[in-house]
Motif scaffolding. Sequence first.
Motif, PDB file in Angstrom:
ATOM      1  N   ALA A   1      22.771 -22.944  -2.241  1.00 49.25           N
ATOM      2  CA  ALA A   1      23.337 -24.297  -2.368  1.00 49.25           C
ATOM      3  C   ALA A   1      22.422 -25.300  -3.069  1.00 49.25           C
ATOM      4  O   ALA A   1      22.841 -26.394  -3.350  1.00 49.25           O
TER       5      ALA A   1
ATOM      6  N   THR B   1      22.745 -24.726  -8.818  1.00 46.12           N
ATOM      7  CA  THR B   1      23.813 -25.479  -9.459  1.00 46.12           C
ATOM      8  C   THR B   1      23.520 -25.601 -10.956  1.00 46.12           C
ATOM      9  O   THR B   1      24.402 -25.506 -11.795  1.00 46.12           O
TER      10      THR B   1
ATOM     11  N   HIS C   1      10.747 -29.080 -11.073  1.00 45.10           N
ATOM     12  CA  HIS C   1      11.942 -29.828 -10.630  1.00 45.10           C
ATOM     13  C   HIS C   1      11.590 -31.049  -9.800  1.00 45.10           C
ATOM     14  O   HIS C   1      12.440 -31.902  -9.576  1.00 45.10           O
TER      15      HIS C   1
ATOM     16  N   GLN D   1      10.712 -33.670 -15.320  1.00 44.88           N
ATOM     17  CA  GLN D   1      11.998 -34.374 -15.241  1.00 44.88           C
ATOM     18  C   GLN D   1      11.997 -35.679 -16.045  1.00 44.88           C
ATOM     19  O   GLN D   1      13.005 -36.052 -16.632  1.00 44.88           O
TER      20      GLN D   1
ATOM     21  N   ARG E   1      20.076 -32.716   1.199  1.00 44.59           N
ATOM     22  CA  ARG E   1      19.435 -31.752   2.076  1.00 44.59           C
ATOM     23  C   ARG E   1      18.698 -32.578   3.108  1.00 44.59           C
ATOM     24  O   ARG E   1      18.179 -33.655   2.787  1.00 44.59           O
TER      25      ARG E   1
ATOM     26  N   LYS F   1      14.227 -37.683   1.285  1.00 42.62           N
ATOM     27  CA  LYS F   1      15.540 -38.211   0.877  1.00 42.62           C
ATOM     28  C   LYS F   1      15.833 -39.589   1.468  1.00 42.62           C
ATOM     29  O   LYS F   1      16.855 -40.204   1.141  1.00 42.62           O
TER      30      LYS F   1
ATOM     31  N   VAL G   1      22.642 -31.486   4.725  1.00 40.96           N
ATOM     32  CA  VAL G   1      22.673 -30.032   4.642  1.00 40.96           C
ATOM     33  C   VAL G   1      21.418 -29.471   5.306  1.00 40.96           C
ATOM     34  O   VAL G   1      20.308 -29.868   4.950  1.00 40.96           O
TER      35      VAL G   1
ATOM     36  N   LEU H   1      28.868 -28.089   3.152  1.00 41.43           N
ATOM     37  CA  LEU H   1      30.315 -28.037   2.949  1.00 41.43           C
ATOM     38  C   LEU H   1      30.648 -27.094   1.801  1.00 41.43           C
ATOM     39  O   LEU H   1      29.852 -26.962   0.870  1.00 41.43           O
TER      40      LEU H   1
ATOM     41  N   ASP I   1      12.136 -38.539  -5.690  1.00 44.11           N
ATOM     42  CA  ASP I   1      12.963 -37.386  -6.034  1.00 44.11           C
ATOM     43  C   ASP I   1      12.706 -37.028  -7.486  1.00 44.11           C
ATOM     44  O   ASP I   1      12.569 -37.929  -8.323  1.00 44.11           O
ATOM     45  N   GLY I   2      12.643 -35.715  -7.763  1.00 45.67           N
ATOM     46  CA  GLY I   2      12.422 -35.300  -9.145  1.00 45.67           C
ATOM     47  C   GLY I   2      13.492 -35.881 -10.042  1.00 45.67           C
ATOM     48  O   GLY I   2      13.207 -36.597 -11.016  1.00 45.67           O
ATOM     49  N   MET I   3      14.763 -35.553  -9.735  1.00 50.53           N
ATOM     50  CA  MET I   3      15.882 -36.119 -10.486  1.00 50.53           C
ATOM     51  C   MET I   3      16.876 -36.712  -9.506  1.00 50.53           C
ATOM     52  O   MET I   3      17.089 -37.883  -9.412  1.00 50.53           O
ATOM     53  N   ASN I   4      17.563 -35.860  -8.764  1.00 57.83           N
ATOM     54  CA  ASN I   4      18.664 -36.083  -7.835  1.00 57.83           C
ATOM     55  C   ASN I   4      20.003 -35.821  -8.519  1.00 57.83           C
ATOM     56  O   ASN I   4      20.543 -36.654  -9.248  1.00 57.83           O
ATOM     57  N   LEU I   5      20.508 -34.628  -8.262  1.00 59.09           N
ATOM     58  CA  LEU I   5      21.768 -34.213  -8.873  1.00 59.09           C
ATOM     59  C   LEU I   5      22.964 -34.823  -8.176  1.00 59.09           C
ATOM     60  O   LEU I   5      24.023 -35.002  -8.788  1.00 59.09           O
TER      61      LEU I   5
ATOM     62  N   GLU J   1      26.499 -35.871  -9.758  1.00 63.47           N
ATOM     63  CA  GLU J   1      27.744 -35.229  -9.333  1.00 63.47           C
ATOM     64  C   GLU J   1      28.752 -36.270  -8.838  1.00 63.47           C
ATOM     65  O   GLU J   1      29.943 -36.180  -9.119  1.00 63.47           O
TER      66      GLU J   1
HETATM   67  C1  GDG Z   1      15.508 -30.302  -6.391  1.00 64.98           C
HETATM   68  C2  GDG Z   1      14.777 -31.646  -6.599  1.00 64.98           C
HETATM   69  C3  GDG Z   1      16.254 -32.127  -8.541  1.00 64.98           C
HETATM   70  C4  GDG Z   1      24.371 -30.770  -1.268  1.00 64.98           C
HETATM   71  N1  GDG Z   1      25.141 -30.737  -0.180  1.00 64.98           N
HETATM   72  C5  GDG Z   1      26.002 -29.720  -0.340  1.00 64.98           C
HETATM   73  C6  GDG Z   1      25.751 -29.124  -1.580  1.00 64.98           C
HETATM   74  N2  GDG Z   1      24.737 -29.796  -2.121  1.00 64.98           N
HETATM   75  C7  GDG Z   1      24.166 -29.538  -3.454  1.00 64.98           C
HETATM   76  C8  GDG Z   1      24.497 -30.711  -4.331  1.00 64.98           C
HETATM   77  C9  GDG Z   1      23.378 -30.667  -5.357  1.00 64.98           C
HETATM   78  C10 GDG Z   1      22.235 -29.992  -4.609  1.00 64.98           C
HETATM   79  O1  GDG Z   1      22.755 -29.467  -3.402  1.00 64.98           O
HETATM   80  C11 GDG Z   1      21.129 -30.963  -4.250  1.00 64.98           C
HETATM   81  O2  GDG Z   1      20.418 -31.277  -5.416  1.00 64.98           O
HETATM   82  P1  GDG Z   1      19.441 -32.537  -5.502  1.00 64.98           P
HETATM   83  O3  GDG Z   1      19.054 -32.702  -6.914  1.00 64.98           O
HETATM   84  O4  GDG Z   1      20.128 -33.721  -4.960  1.00 64.98           O
HETATM   85  O5  GDG Z   1      18.198 -32.217  -4.560  1.00 64.98           O
HETATM   86  P2  GDG Z   1      17.194 -30.959  -4.229  1.00 64.98           P
HETATM   87  O6  GDG Z   1      17.881 -29.894  -3.473  1.00 64.98           O
HETATM   88  O7  GDG Z   1      16.025 -31.583  -3.536  1.00 64.98           O
HETATM   89  O8  GDG Z   1      16.739 -30.384  -5.657  1.00 64.98           O
HETATM   90  C12 GDG Z   1      15.706 -32.667  -7.224  1.00 64.98           C
HETATM   91  C13 GDG Z   1      16.835 -30.734  -8.351  1.00 64.98           C
HETATM   92  O9  GDG Z   1      15.905 -29.850  -7.714  1.00 64.98           O
HETATM   93  C14 GDG Z   1      17.225 -30.111  -9.696  1.00 64.98           C
HETATM   94  O10 GDG Z   1      16.145 -30.137 -10.569  1.00 64.98           O
HETATM   95  O11 GDG Z   1      17.286 -32.992  -9.002  1.00 64.98           O
HETATM   96  O12 GDG Z   1      15.021 -33.877  -7.471  1.00 64.98           O
HETATM   97  O13 GDG Z   1      14.252 -32.129  -5.365  1.00 64.98           O
HETATM   98  O14 GDG Z   1      23.735 -29.867  -6.451  1.00 64.98           O
HETATM   99  O15 GDG Z   1      25.770 -30.516  -4.858  1.00 64.98           O
HETATM  100  N3  GDG Z   1      26.488 -28.110  -2.059  1.00 64.98           N
HETATM  101  C15 GDG Z   1      27.495 -27.641  -1.267  1.00 64.98           C
HETATM  102  N4  GDG Z   1      27.775 -28.157  -0.039  1.00 64.98           N
HETATM  103  C16 GDG Z   1      27.058 -29.182   0.459  1.00 64.98           C
HETATM  104  O16 GDG Z   1      27.319 -29.641   1.590  1.00 64.98           O
HETATM  105  N5  GDG Z   1      28.259 -26.638  -1.730  1.00 64.98           N
END
Ligand code: GDG
Length: 495
Positions: A33, A38, A175, A206, A288, A293, A323, A365, A387-391, A395
């Motif tokens: 996840a 992603t 990241h 990033q 997460r 966060k 999550v 979810l 945060d590196g980026m925050n997807l 999204e």
């Molecule tokens: C690292 C860096 C950087 C979240 N809840 C659910 C779910 N998600 C998915 C989101 C999103 C991903 O998890 C979280 O991505 P983030 O970018 O917000 O944060 P990190 O996990 O910390 O990622 C970050 C990233 O790497 C990429 O370079 O942006 O800064 O820390 O895609 O959609 N997915 C599902 N259910 C959930 O409840 N299916």
Amino acid sequence: MDSEPRRLVVVSNRLPVALREAADGGWEVKAGAGGLVTALAPVLRNRGGVWIGWSGAPDPAADPAADVDGLLARFSAEAGYDLRTVSLTREEVDGYYSGFSNGVIWPLFHDLQTRCRFDPDCWRTYLDVNFKFAEIVARRTTADDYVWIQDYHLMHQAFFLKSMGVKRRTGFFLHIPFPPPDIFIKLPWRWKVIKALTEFDLVGFQTLQDRRNFAACLRRLMPEAKVSGRGAVVTADMGNRRFRLGAFPISIDFQQFDAMARRDDVAGEAFKIREALRHRKIILGVDRLDYTKGIPERIRAIGTLLRRYPDIQGTFNFVQIAVPSREEVGEYRELRTEIEQLIGRVNGEFSFPGWVPVHYHYRSLPHDELVAYYAAADIGLVTPLRDGMNLVAKEYCAASTDGDGVLILSEFAGAAAQFQRDAYLVNPYDTEGVARALHRTLHWDKAQRVEHMTRLREQVRRNDIFRWVDSFLKAGISRRLGDFPEAETLRLGRG
Ligand code: GDG
């Protein structure tokens, strides 16, 4: 070495799947996840790609009942690319993953140095595991491949490949943020880490600020290094060799989120969410469960909003999706307790019959349900401390297909560099400022919201995941994603 690379090989700590012990004692495969999954899955699919990483299960090979290869082969066939596992023992996971990667580098690189546990044994295990990964990379790749290493768990890959005499074209993408020198030099092994990073052909960050921080650390620790050039990608000259440094802001598959949010079932689900919340405004947080966060700070800001602006009570719901993450680590369990207590306090103080301000989900979810939440939300509240980026920020915009929405974004997320003119930026530590931003934007009229969100959506649409991959590959090997064509048969077979 200068011929065109044949295949893309991605190396990351985790494979894009998780092997878990099922209730019946066997093993099962689940799609991962995290942000990395992603981002990269669309890049390898049907392009002969290979992904090398840990399965997420400590030493499943030691379990005679585990048909790990069979499980992964089935997943590979469906995913459209090969998976190659690196097996880790429980001790290796503890030292390399929990101890060094997440106990030292993760907090340090997010400027939270007081959370670091600088344990030399964990550092040694980190090196051992990096060596183990490098051996598998050496075995599973050829000099024709482009090896793209992901993230802070694997900073020593190029170093060990070279020490084995294995020549590969390597790129590394970080990241998470890269800290400024005053923070980085707290690391007892600072010189070895920075030296290892100089062994890649290309090191990607990033944001420009991360790249500048790295260059400043490099100058401080290796004064012989000369960084020159302008623009997103610059060159570091080490005297006997050169490598490149670049800023490549990661993104999402905009079209996929946009299309999913438009699907009838997802739009129907979004409507149901709104209906269940009696068509009150929805403020949404999705993260997460991690201390970077800013979830406790965000809940405090909701409390401040309700206290300062009593007119707002009963007009909105704050939905926080958290999550589960790194649940084996004590600090993360404590954070969960803190969040749940804070939510209890806000709800205890402000609820009245028919209205509970904070709704909280502690689970992952399904993807389409997450998108339904994005589509249903009026305000995306994305307030990481760093945060590196925050997807999630991107999204949320992609899923706001009616162009009606508001993104309140932490100025300490990498995404703020791209969105600085378009998002509503806040300091996540300033709970009064966040409460004010919420109060203001809850009162924005539709025209204001649409103007704001339309600009954000355009930004994400133009700078999507494919552009990120293209720009990295262009800098790394002067090629583009399209130069690794999709296999015709596989594409036809996909239906
Ligand atoms: C690292 C860096 C950087 C979240 N809840 C659910 C779910 N998600 C998915 C989101 C999103 C991903 O998890 C979280 O991505 P983030 O970018 O917000 O944060 P990190 O996990 O910390 O990622 C970050 C990233 O790497 C990429 O370079 O942006 O800064 O820390 O895609 O959609 N997915 C599902 N259910 C959930 O409840 N299916």
